[in-house]
Design a protein around this motif. Structure first.
Motif: not given
Length: 323
Positions: A258-259, A297-303
Motif C-alpha cells: 500500500a505504501m 489486494l496490494g495493487a488495489a491498496a496502493a490505488e
C-alpha cells in the motif's frame, strides 16, 4: 483538467470497521480512530525518517499478539499519542480487548503527524479527544480538514506561508470479491500530484499563485534558505483495510504494498517525513483467498491510497487556516 469530484468509497465499506473523527476547536488539530472492536489482523510499514508511533513492535509477524481493536491517527506530534489512552478506555468500558488472565487489554497501535506550527502548540489531542473520536464513530466519513487532518499541510518547501492545506481522505474499491479501502492523513513536505503529474496541492509560487514544483526545485539543487528540515515535521499516515482473511505476515506485506501509493502521488518523499501505513484484515469476505490474492489486494491498496490522498487535499478547502 481533472475533475474536482472525490473518488468514491470509504474505509467503512469494509465490514467490521467503524471510523470517528474528533477535532479540537481551539486550534487546527484532532484525531481519527479506526475501530474494529471484535478484532482484526494488523500489519504496519514504517518508512519515514522520523516517525512517531505506538504499539508497532507487536505487529511484527513473529510476535505474539494476533489482532488489534483499533488504530489511531492523530495530530499533535508525539504529544498526540496520549489520545490512544482514551481509545483504550472506550474499548475497556465495553469489554473489548485481548484476554490476558483476569483482564482484557485493548490493543491500539497509533501514528502521529506534526501540526504544531498552527496556533498554540500546547493544544494537542489528549485522552479525552481520543475517547470523543470513538463516541463519534460510525459508517459516515467526513473528509478534508477534520480529525487527524485538521492541521495538516502540504508543500512546505518555502514555509507555511506558501503551503497548501492537507487533510484526511478515504477511498475504496472492490477487486476479486474483496473490498479494499484506505484512509490517509496527508501532511507531506512535498506536493500532491494529480493523475497527469500536475500539482494538485503543494508549495505555491513566490507571488502566492500557481505551484512551484517542489521535486523539480530540489532536483536543481534549489533548497530555500528559509526552509529547515525539522525531523518529523511532515508526515503522511494512514490505514488500509480489507475484508479478506490474512495472517500477520500477509497484513504486513499489504501495508508495504500500500505504501507504493505514496510514491505515485506525493513528491518528493524526504527524511523530514515520518510516513507510516497500517493494514487491517477483518476476514469478513465471502470470497475465498487464492495464491494471487495478496498481490491483487496490494495493487488495489496502493490505488486506494492514491485516491484517498487526492480526496484529502480536494476536500480540504483553500488556504489559509483560520488563526
Amino acid at each position: 483538467m481533472s475533475s474536482p469530484e472525490l473518488h468514491p468509497g470509504r474505509l467503512t465499506d469494509v465490514a467490521g470497521i467503524a471510523l470517528g473523527h474528533a477535532t479540537d476547536t481551539r486550534r487546527p488539530t484532532g484525531c481519527t480512530v479506526v475501530l474494529c472492536p471484535q478484532g482484526a489482523v494488523c500489519g504496519v510499514d514504517v518508512r519515514g525518517g522520523a516517525p512517531g508511533t505506538r504499539e508497532t513492535d507487536l505487529l511484527r509477524s513473529e510476535n505474539l499478539v494476533q489482532q488489534v481493536h483499533a488504530v489511531l491517527l492523530t495530530g499533535g506530534s508525539a504529544f498526540g499519542l496520549d489520545a490512544a489512552s482514551g481509545v483504550m478506555r472506550w474499548l475497556d468500558e465495553r469489554g473489548h480487548g485481548l484476554e490476558v488472565g483476569p483482564a482484557r487489554v485493548p490493543i491500539v497501535p497509533a501514528a502521529v503527524l506534526f501540526d504544531l506550527w498552527l496556533g498554540n502548540p500546547a493544544v494537542r489531542p489528549d485522552a479525552a479527544l481520543g475517547h470523543a473520536a470513538c463516541m463519534a464513530a460510525g459508517a459516515e466519513v467526513a473528509q478534508g480538514s477534520v480529525g487527524a487532518g485538521a492541521g495538516a499541510t502540504v508543500g512546505k518547501l518555502h514555509g507555511l506561508d506558501r503551503a497548501s492545506k492537507g487533510g484526511i481522505g478515504t477511498a475504496a474499491l472492490v477487486v476479486g470479491g474483496h473490498v479494499v479501502a484506505a484512509l490517509v492523513a496527508v501532511n507531506a513536505l512535498g506536493d500532491v500530484l494529480d493523475d497527469d503529474g500536475s500539482v494538485l496541492a503543494g508549495a505555491r509560487g513566490a507571488d502566492g499563485t500557481g505551484f512551484a514544483g517542489t521535486a523539480r526545485q530540489l532536483a536543481r539543487g534549489e533548497l530555500p534558505a528559509a526552509w529547515q528540515a525539522v525531523p518529523g515535521s511532515a508526515t503522511t499516515i494512514g490505514v488500509v483495510a480489507t475484508d479478506a482473511t490474512l495472517d500477520k505476515a500477509g497484513a504486513n506485506k499489504l501495508a508495504q504494498l500500500a505504501m507504493h501509493g505514496l510514491a505515485r502521488c506525493v513528491s518528493p518523499l524526504t527524511m523530514a517525513d515520518g510516513d507510516t501505513m497500517f493494514a487491517l484484515a477483518t476476514g469478513r469476505a465471502a470470497a475465498p483467498g487464492t495464491a494471487g490474492t495478496l498481490s491483487l489486494l496490494g495493487a488495489a491498496a496502493a490505488e486506494a491510497v492514491v485516491r484517498a490522498i487526492r480526496n484529502a487535499v480536494r476536500a480540504a478547502g483553500p488556504w489559509p487556516f483560520p488563526r
